[in-house]
Design an enzyme around this catalytic site. Structure first.
Site, PDB file in Angstrom:
ATOM      1  N   GLU A  53       0.826  -1.208   0.000  1.00 49.76           N
ATOM      2  CA  GLU A  53       0.000   0.000   0.000  1.00 49.76           C
ATOM      3  C   GLU A  53       0.860   1.259   0.000  1.00 49.76           C
ATOM      4  O   GLU A  53       0.471   2.277  -0.592  1.00 49.76           O
ATOM      5  CB  GLU A  53      -0.940   0.004   1.210  1.00 49.76           C
ATOM      6  CG  GLU A  53      -1.924  -1.155   1.250  1.00 49.76           C
ATOM      7  CD  GLU A  53      -2.772  -1.247  -0.012  1.00 49.76           C
ATOM      8  OE1 GLU A  53      -3.020  -0.206  -0.656  1.00 49.76           O
ATOM      9  OE2 GLU A  53      -3.183  -2.365  -0.370  1.00 49.76           O
TER      10      GLU A  53
ATOM     11  N   ASP B  50      -4.734  -5.150  -9.428  1.00 51.38           N
ATOM     12  CA  ASP B  50      -3.926  -4.068  -9.994  1.00 51.38           C
ATOM     13  C   ASP B  50      -3.512  -4.400 -11.428  1.00 51.38           C
ATOM     14  O   ASP B  50      -3.547  -3.544 -12.317  1.00 51.38           O
ATOM     15  CB  ASP B  50      -2.673  -3.840  -9.139  1.00 51.38           C
ATOM     16  CG  ASP B  50      -3.013  -3.435  -7.713  1.00 51.38           C
ATOM     17  OD1 ASP B  50      -4.073  -2.816  -7.524  1.00 51.38           O
ATOM     18  OD2 ASP B  50      -2.224  -3.736  -6.801  1.00 51.38           O
TER      19      ASP B  50
END
Length: 611
Positions: free
Chosen positions: A429, A505
């Site tokens: 993150e 992603d």
């Protein structure tokens, strides 16, 4: 005045049929006992007699009828079977050295014997009558119609909707465009005298939750005319002709109550392009659409009936329904901008107590892309949380938590996560967050968390939109791909290994890169061309079952090569940025491991410390 629905004869007919069925069942039970061998016959009896297997025979018959039951006792077993004619059986037994007896069984004894079966049959008939009544009631209008009312319109009629344009926030241009419809319904003479033709139908087009139904009700409320509302799916049934009958009944009601508004929600359920089924069949849905087209042509100009329809798939509607004289105007009802979102929030918080720290303008700024329904849901979730915790006012934190819950999913704070997974999530993150901050076309970071959530992810990085955007530049799309790669690259740099956590992603980055080539013409080699699948970007089964790509295999290979170039370029750029800011990556991960959830302001302090 509403038309009174005359109760149909359907229930009575069903009752007669069920009673007849019950009586037939009783007859069968009385004269054909159920506990018999269905394979044994007089012929088999004759064969067993020849083989000397029969010991004795007992014949039971009511003399008023020829049928009966034969109980045959064999050497190893007993068999009871049914015979249509006892006399034929007696002929077989005559002259044979076999003990047999003939019993006269009265009708009363047969009834007594069959009473359990009669009782069950009666109960079954009563149950079926009740079930049929419920089904007919549910299918009729107002709960009182039977099968004869199956073709009646299911539209709901409201004499007054109680909603006006004041109740519709964030749609100022749309209200202005539709105000002439209200004016016509109030004073039609003004338009007919000058020879103007008011549109018969208006399509309200837009994403789900943007207020299309509310806008239609507001038009009716402003004009103070009856409002008929029905969903497109309510027309179509499995029975051929029902949908067309309902369309006729709906417009008959509308003509009796004109001026009025007829609103058809999700019209794409009934007005989808014809000939798109496998083989281009003429099915019930197409008959319903044909009737709708006829009815809209059938009522005259300026007759006082305005048909409004809502859909988010106008691209799949039949062209015939969009031509002038039917639905001849389309009004786009889009997602609200920041000003519209603030106005919508004021409407939804009007009756809710807000804390002093709640800034509706700030909430509107952070909810870019939210529809009116999304904003209502956001406020409602915050109110539920406030009530659950027995507090009197909704605070900023309640709204922030609701925003995360709706956007990301409920945080699973009780889930046990290993230290290794926490560390991987922290660096993953942090990789996203650093790229969000450093790439000039991207938004600032709002929140970073390594708490697992309802989406199944081990954490999230939520940006804060600066403004509403109508389109993205090529640079913006490239940077979006780079941000998507930040988590995977951070894992690779720190752990010298990668995980499956970047699957979404990768999917997002690949989708954006391919759209840049095939949809937006961002490739210098392929040029200013679209390589998408043609009209509607959808292959209809039947109409285009043989649809092919609008380019050759050589071009397909070139598209793949161009997409790969974009992905490789973005990966190298994102990797370069993270390597240059490796210290920030470590600090951000350490902060996340310590606090699990970091605000945007706390994240920005890491860059100030590094100066």
């Amino acid at each position: 005045m509403d038309k009174k629905r005359r109760p149909g004869m359907g229930n009575l007919l069903i009752a007669y049929l069920l009673i007849a069925f019950m009586l037939f069942g009783v007859y069968v039970l009385l004269y054909k006992p159920v506990d018999v061998d269905k394979t044994y016959t007089d012929y088999q009896l004759k064969q067993d007699i020849k083989a000397n297997k029969v010991v004795s025979v007992e014949v039971s018959q009511n003399k008023e009828i020829p049928t009966g039951t034969i109980n045959v006792k064999l050497q190893d077993k007993s068999i009871e079977y049914y015979t249509p004619d006892v006399n034929e059986t007696m002929k077989i037994l005559e002259g044979k050295d076999i003990k047999y007896s003939l019993n006269d069984v009265s009708r009363a004894k047969l009834v007594e014997r069959m009473m359990p079966y009669i009782f069950v049959s009666v109960l079954f008939a009563i149950y079926m009558m009740g079930l049929t009544t419920q089904i007919n009631s549910a299918s009729g209008v107002g709960g009182s119609a039977g099968l004869s009312d199956f073709g009646k319109s299911r539209a709901r009629k409201d004499k007054k909707t109680g909603i006006t344009f004041d109740d519709v926030a964030g749609l100022e241009e749309e209200k202005e465009e539709l105000s002439e419809i209200v004016d016509f319904l109030k004073d039609p003479a003004k338009y007919t005298e000058i020879g103007a033709r008011i549109p018969k139908g208006i399509i309200l087009e837009g994403p789900p939750g943007t207020g299309k139904t509310l806008l239609a009700k507001a038009i009716s409320g402003e004009a103070d005319v009856p409002f008929f509302s029905i969903s497109g799916s309510d027309f179509v049934e499995m029975f051929v002709g029902v949908g067309a009958a309902r369309v006729r009944d709906l417009f008959a009601d509308a003509k009796e109550n004109s001026p009025c508004i007829v609103f058809i929600d999700e019209i794409d359920a009934v007005a989808r392009r014809r000939g798109t089924g496998l083989g281009g069949g003429h099915d019930e849905r197409e008959q319903t659409l044909n009737q709708l087209l006829v009815e809209m042509d059938g009522f005259g100009e300026n007759e006082g009936i305005i048909v409004l329809a809502a859909t988010n798939r106008v691209d799949i509607l039949d062209p015939a329904i969009l031509r002038p004289g039917r639905f001849d105007r389309r009004v786009m009802v889009g997602r609200p901008d920041v000003k519209g979102r603030e106005a919508i929030l004021k409407v939804h918080t009007k009756k809710k107590p807000l804390g002093d720290d709640v800034d509706l303008h700030e909430i509107a700024r952070t909810t870019a892309g939210f529809s009116g329904a999304d904003l209502e849901n956001l406020v409602n979730e915050a109110a539920i949380k406030t009530a659950k915790e027995e507090r009197k006012y909704i605070t900023k934190k309640d709204l922030d938590d609701a925003f995360i819950k709706l956007g990301i999913g409920t945080e699973k704070k009780s889930r046990v996560v290993s230290e290794k997974e926490k560390k991987i999530a922290a660096y993953h993150e942090s990789g996203h967050a650093i790229l969000f901050h450093l790439l000039d076309e991207m938004e600032e970071v709002y929140t970073i968390s390594i708490i697992p959530n309802g989406s199944g992810a081990g954490g999230y990085t939520m940006p804060l939109p600066d403004q509403d955007e109508m389109f993205w530049s090529k640079t913006r799309m490239l940077q979006n791909i780079q941000v998507s790669m930040g988590g995977r690259i951070a894992e690779s740099l720190i752990f010298d290994d990668i995980t499956t956590g970047a699957s979404q992603d990768i999917k997002q980055a690949s989708s954006v890169a391919r759209s840049m080539i095939t949809k937006y013409g961002f490739s210098e080699n392929l040029g200013f061309l679209s390589y998408e699948a043609g009209e509607g970007e959808e292959v209809f089964i039947g109409r285009e079952i043989g649809h092919q790509k609008p380019y050759s295999e050589a071009v397909a290979a070139q598209i793949d090569e161009e997409v790969k170039k974009i992905i490789d370029f973005c990966y190298s750029e994102a990797e370069r940025i993270l390597k240059e800011n490796i210290d920030i990556l470590h600090k951000s991960a350490e902060l996340l491991l310590e606090k699990e959830k970091v605000t945007g302001a706390e994240f920005l302090e890491l860059f100030d410390e590094n100066k």
